[in-house]
Write an enzyme that holds these catalytic residues in place. Structure first.
Site, mmCIF file in Angstrom:
data_model
loop_
_atom_site.group_PDB
_atom_site.id
_atom_site.type_symbol
_atom_site.label_atom_id
_atom_site.label_comp_id
_atom_site.label_asym_id
_atom_site.label_seq_id
_atom_site.Cartn_x
_atom_site.Cartn_y
_atom_site.Cartn_z
ATOM 1 C CG HIS A 157 2.103 4.269 8.281
ATOM 2 N ND1 HIS A 157 1.197 4.640 7.301
ATOM 3 C CD2 HIS A 157 2.416 2.974 8.017
ATOM 4 C CE1 HIS A 157 0.979 3.606 6.491
ATOM 5 N NE2 HIS A 157 1.701 2.591 6.900
ATOM 6 C CG ASP A 193 4.247 0.664 2.170
ATOM 7 O OD1 ASP A 193 5.175 0.038 2.703
ATOM 8 O OD2 ASP A 193 3.040 0.503 2.492
ATOM 9 C CG HIS A 195 -0.231 -0.067 4.143
ATOM 10 N ND1 HIS A 195 0.782 -1.012 4.126
ATOM 11 C CD2 HIS A 195 -1.365 -0.723 4.487
ATOM 12 C CE1 HIS A 195 0.285 -2.196 4.453
ATOM 13 N NE2 HIS A 195 -1.018 -2.054 4.674
ATOM 14 C CG ASP A 282 3.494 -3.058 1.853
ATOM 15 O OD1 ASP A 282 3.835 -2.302 0.910
ATOM 16 O OD2 ASP A 282 3.239 -2.637 2.998
#
Ligand code: OKP
Ligand code: ZN
Length: 337
Positions: A157, A193, A195, A282
């Site tokens: 991120h 991931d 996200h 995740d």
């Protein structure tokens, strides 16, 4: 497979605003401990990283951002009393923000989310995490063998000049840059991931030497909310070198693997010399932050598909928050790679 790992991450035990109150971050030291225990038990060798090369970090991040991160805790501690430095204000739409001179304004300028704060050991931990990424890249080049960087905190991120989503320095981007600096002409980054890797996307958005591909929850429904849509395909020289495969919340295993096939297919046709995998687990069915339905076995299956690309590969750890399953999920991936 060789695992690059360090204990320095333990110095970073940060806080986040969760349900409206300050709480210990989901991105905890126990995550890396659980992974290390599992990979050691599985018989993988472990290597300590070499110190980070800040010149390399500076090829991915701005110098004012790196300078900010290296001094933020001290500046905060000299003047403020709270246990964690974080922002409560970000630039609103409409104007290109000027960088404030004061620490509080700079915290807003250099971050984008209230899930991420700076605590006393943050700088030591994030430079250690970046050093794990570069050491993994170097080891992969020197040995020709797939190498795993047990990075913590994660990185995908973090953009050139903003932290958020538990990320400060973009470990996968730094690893990719290292591969380019050591002779690769083009590198693919495959981010699995849950996200979207908004930071990695933004770092390479105008570049054709890194093909960024991400499989993630649709940002209309999930963090990081403001990037990760399918129509974000790159600009300028980078046009066509960014591929987002957003999936609805609750996506089942078959749809996720269809996206992985599409990603692998595009990587096969992108003429790359090496691959960096941003490995977030995740996407696991019981992850507290995710809604996808992958099982532990599925991480092994995904690794087999990725290994089938036949590319020199560096794996960089990103998210994954089910402490009881984290070791097994990463272990399943590495075991099949
Ligand atoms: C980091 B990585 C609020 C959670 C907000 C969003 C998740 C960051 C995920 N308690 N944080 O991509 O795994
Ligand atoms: Zn994640």
């Amino acid at each position: 497979m060789l695992v690059v790992s360090s204990n320095a991450h333990r110095q970073h035990n940060s806080l986040e605003i969760h349900n409206g109150v300050m709480a210990l971050s989901s991105e905890s030291p126990s995550r890396a401990d659980a992974i290390l225990e599992a990979v050691t038990a599985a018989g993988h060798g472990v290597l300590e990283p070499d110190p980070v090369d800040l010149e390399l970090v500076g090829r991915v991040h701005t110098s004012e951002y790196v300078e900010f991160l290296s001094t933020a805790w001290t500046r905060w501690h000299e003047r403020e009393s709270g246990p964690a430095a974080m922002s409560f204000m970000w630039p609103a739409r409409g104007f290109e923000p000027k960088r404030p001179s004061d620490l509080i304004g700079q915290l807003g300028y250099h971050s984008f989310a209230a899930d991420t704060s700076i605590v006393p050991g943050t700088w030591q931990a994030i430079t250690s995490s970046a050093s794990i990424a570069t050491t993994a890249a170097d080891h992969m080049i020197d040995s020709g063998l797939t190498t795993y960087g047990l990075c913590r905190p994660p990185g995908h991120h973090a953009s050139a000049d903003q932290f958020g989503g538990y990320c400060y320095l973009n470990n996968a981007a730094i690893a990719a840059q290292r591969l380019l600096d050591r002779g690769a002409e083009r590198v693919a980054i495959l981010d699995v991931d849950y996200h979207h890797g908004n930071g990695t996307q933004s770092i390479f958005y105008e570049r054709s030497d890194v093909f960024f591909v991400s499989i993630h929850a649709d940002p209309l429904e999930e963090f990081p909310w403001f990037a990760g849509h399918a129509d974000e395909t790159g600009t300028a020289a980078g046009a066509g070198f960014n591929l987002n495969l957003p999936l609805p919340r609750g996506t089942d295993r078959a749809s996720w693997f269809a996206a992985l096939d599409a990603a692998a297919d595009r990587i096969e046709r992108a003429d790359v010399d090496a691959l960096v995998v941003s490995l977030g687990v995740d996407s696991y069915v019981d992850d507290p932050l995710g809604t996808f339905q992958l099982t532990t076995d599925d991480f092994g299956k995904a690794a087999s598909r990725i290994a089938g690309l036949g590319l020199p590969t560096v794996v960089i750890q990103e998210g994954g928050y089910n402490g009881a399953a984290l070791g097994a999920n990463v272990g399943a991936f590495l075991g099949s790679l």
